[in-house]
Design a protein around this motif. Structure first.
Motif, PDB file in Angstrom:
ATOM      1  N   ARG A  21       0.733   0.190  -8.594  1.00 45.35           N
ATOM      2  CA  ARG A  21       0.938   1.442  -7.328  1.00 45.35           C
ATOM      3  C   ARG A  21       2.556   2.335  -7.949  1.00 45.35           C
ATOM      4  N   HIS A  22       2.483   3.148  -7.525  1.00 47.13           N
ATOM      5  CA  HIS A  22       3.424   4.227  -7.833  1.00 47.13           C
ATOM      6  C   HIS A  22       4.244   4.445  -7.085  1.00 47.13           C
ATOM      7  N   ILE A  28       6.001   1.031   0.311  1.00 46.48           N
ATOM      8  CA  ILE A  28       4.940  -0.126   1.024  1.00 46.48           C
ATOM      9  C   ILE A  28       4.714  -0.495   2.048  1.00 46.48           C
ATOM     10  N   TYR A  42      -2.131   7.077  10.891  1.00 44.52           N
ATOM     11  CA  TYR A  42      -1.733   6.794   9.276  1.00 44.52           C
ATOM     12  C   TYR A  42      -0.701   8.509   9.502  1.00 44.52           C
ATOM     13  N   GLU A  46       2.381   9.486   7.793  1.00 45.00           N
ATOM     14  CA  GLU A  46       2.970  10.567   7.032  1.00 45.00           C
ATOM     15  C   GLU A  46       3.776  11.738   7.226  1.00 45.00           C
ATOM     16  N   VAL A  56       3.315  11.121   1.245  1.00 44.49           N
ATOM     17  CA  VAL A  56       2.344   9.728   0.771  1.00 44.49           C
ATOM     18  C   VAL A  56       1.520  10.229   1.935  1.00 44.49           C
ATOM     19  N   ASP A  57       0.059  10.559   1.226  1.00 39.96           N
ATOM     20  CA  ASP A  57      -1.008  11.123   1.597  1.00 39.96           C
ATOM     21  C   ASP A  57      -1.655   9.993   2.340  1.00 39.96           C
ATOM     22  N   HIS A  58      -1.830  10.561   3.631  1.00 37.40           N
ATOM     23  CA  HIS A  58      -2.653   9.482   5.093  1.00 37.40           C
ATOM     24  C   HIS A  58      -3.456   8.411   4.253  1.00 37.40           C
ATOM     25  N   SER A  59      -5.166   8.861   3.392  1.00 39.21           N
ATOM     26  CA  SER A  59      -5.430   8.639   2.522  1.00 39.21           C
ATOM     27  C   SER A  59      -4.922   6.955   1.999  1.00 39.21           C
ATOM     28  N   THR A  60      -3.859   7.298   1.466  1.00 41.72           N
ATOM     29  CA  THR A  60      -2.890   5.898   0.034  1.00 41.72           C
ATOM     30  C   THR A  60      -2.427   5.441   1.633  1.00 41.72           C
ATOM     31  N   ARG A  63      -5.077   3.013   2.453  1.00 39.88           N
ATOM     32  CA  ARG A  63      -5.188   1.894   1.317  1.00 39.88           C
ATOM     33  C   ARG A  63      -4.435   0.691   1.386  1.00 39.88           C
ATOM     34  N   TRP A  64      -3.085   1.004   1.692  1.00 39.80           N
ATOM     35  CA  TRP A  64      -1.868  -0.037   1.155  1.00 39.80           C
ATOM     36  C   TRP A  64      -1.988  -1.388   2.990  1.00 39.80           C
TER      37      TRP A  64
END
Length: 250
Positions: A21-22, A28, A42, A46, A56-60, A63-64
C-alpha cells in the motif's frame, strides 16, 4: 512475555496486511472506519482527507473498503459475547445493481448481534442456509427461543435444522410482531451508512462491505467491557486488532 509475543505477532500481521500500500496503515484503517461508521460517500471522505493535505482518490477508498471491511469483521468477531438464548430473526431489503436482495439478520433480546447472511432470494433455501450458518458458527450455544415474523419459510427451516443436528432440542418459536420491533430498529442502524443512490454495484461488493457495516455496529454497541465506551475506546480497540499505534491518544 505472553503480551509481548501477542503484540509482536499483531505488528507482523499488520505489516503483511498492508504490504504494497502507498499510504500508512493507520490512515487506511481510519478511512475505512469512517465509511463503515458514518453515512458518507467515497467522495465525501476524499474531500475530508484533502482538507488534511492528503490526496486519496475515491476509487482507492473503494478498494480499501472491499479489502479491509471483511478483515474488520473477522478481527472484531472474536470479542462478541455469546447470545442470551432468546434470538430474534428477520430479513431486510438491500438493493444490488438495481434489484432487491435480502439480508437475513439475527440479534438476541438484548440487541447483541448473532449473525447475518446476504442472499439473492427470500425463500426456504435461503432461510435454511442462514440457520445453518448461524447455528454452525456456535455449535455449543443453540437458542431455546426464536422469534420471527409470519414468513412461511421459518418453521420448516427450524425443523430442518433440528433434523440436521444443528439444534440439540427444538426451540420455542414465537411469531409476534412486538418482539420483532427491536431487530427492525437494528436494521436501520446497520443500513444507515449504506449507499442510498443505486445501491451496491455487485453482489460481491455488497457482501464484503456489509461485513464491515455489521462489524462497526458491533463495535459501536460495545462488547461488555467495563468503563467508558466512547469513540476513543472504539478506535483504540480497532487499532489493536490490526497491531497499529493508536492515533490521537490522550
Amino acid at each position: 512475555m505472553i503480551l509481548s509475543a501477542i503484540a509482536a505477532k499483531l505488528k507482523q500481521r499488520a505489516r503483511d496486511d498492508f504490504r504494497g500500500r502507498h499510504f500508512e496503515a493507520t490512515l487506511i484503517v481510519q478511512a475505512v472506519s469512517w465509511y463503515l461508521r458514518y453515512p458518507l460517500s467515497y467522495r465525501d471522505i476524499e474531500e475530508m482527507l484533502l482538507e488534511r493535505g492528503l490526496e486519496v482518490d475515491h476509487s482507492t477508498l473503494n478498494r480499501w473498503v472491499l479489502a479491509y471491511a471483511p478483515q474488520v469483521g473477522k478481527r472484531l468477531r472474536q470479542f462478541r459475547r455469546p447470545h442470551c438464548g432468546s434470538v430474534r430473526i428477520d430479513e431486510t431489503y438491500i438493493k444490488v445493481r438495481g434489484q432487491w436482495r435480502y439480508l437475513y439478520r439475527a440479534i438476541d433480546k438484548h440487541g447483541q448481534a448473532v449473525d447475518f447472511l446476504l442472499t439473492a432470494n427470500r425463500d426456504l433455501d435461503a432461510a435454511k442456509r442462514f440457520f445453518r450458518k448461524m447455528f454452525s458458527a456456535e455449535p455449543l450455544l443453540a437458542p431455546d427461543r426464536i422469534g420471527t415474523d409470519g414468513a412461511g419459510p421459518y418453521p420448516p427451516a427450524i425443523a430442518e435444522s433440528r433434523k440436521e443436528g444443528l439444534l440439540p432440542r427444538m426451540p420455542t418459536h414465537h411469531v409476534t410482531k412486538h418482539l420483532q420491533q427491536g431487530i427492525e430498529s437494528d436494521h436501520f442502524r446497520v443500513k444507515r451508512a449504506m449507499p442510498r443512490v443505486g445501491g451496491f454495484r455487485s453482489f460481491n461488493t455488497a457482501r464484503r462491505t456489509i461485513q464491515g457495516f455489521e462489524a462497526m455496529l458491533w463495535l459501536r454497541k460495545g462488547f461488555g467491557f467495563a468503563g467508558a465506551w466512547t469513540i476513543r475506546e472504539q478506535n483504540y480497540l480497532l487499532a489493536c486488532c490490526f497491531g497499529l499505534p493508536v492515533a490521537n491518544k490522550a
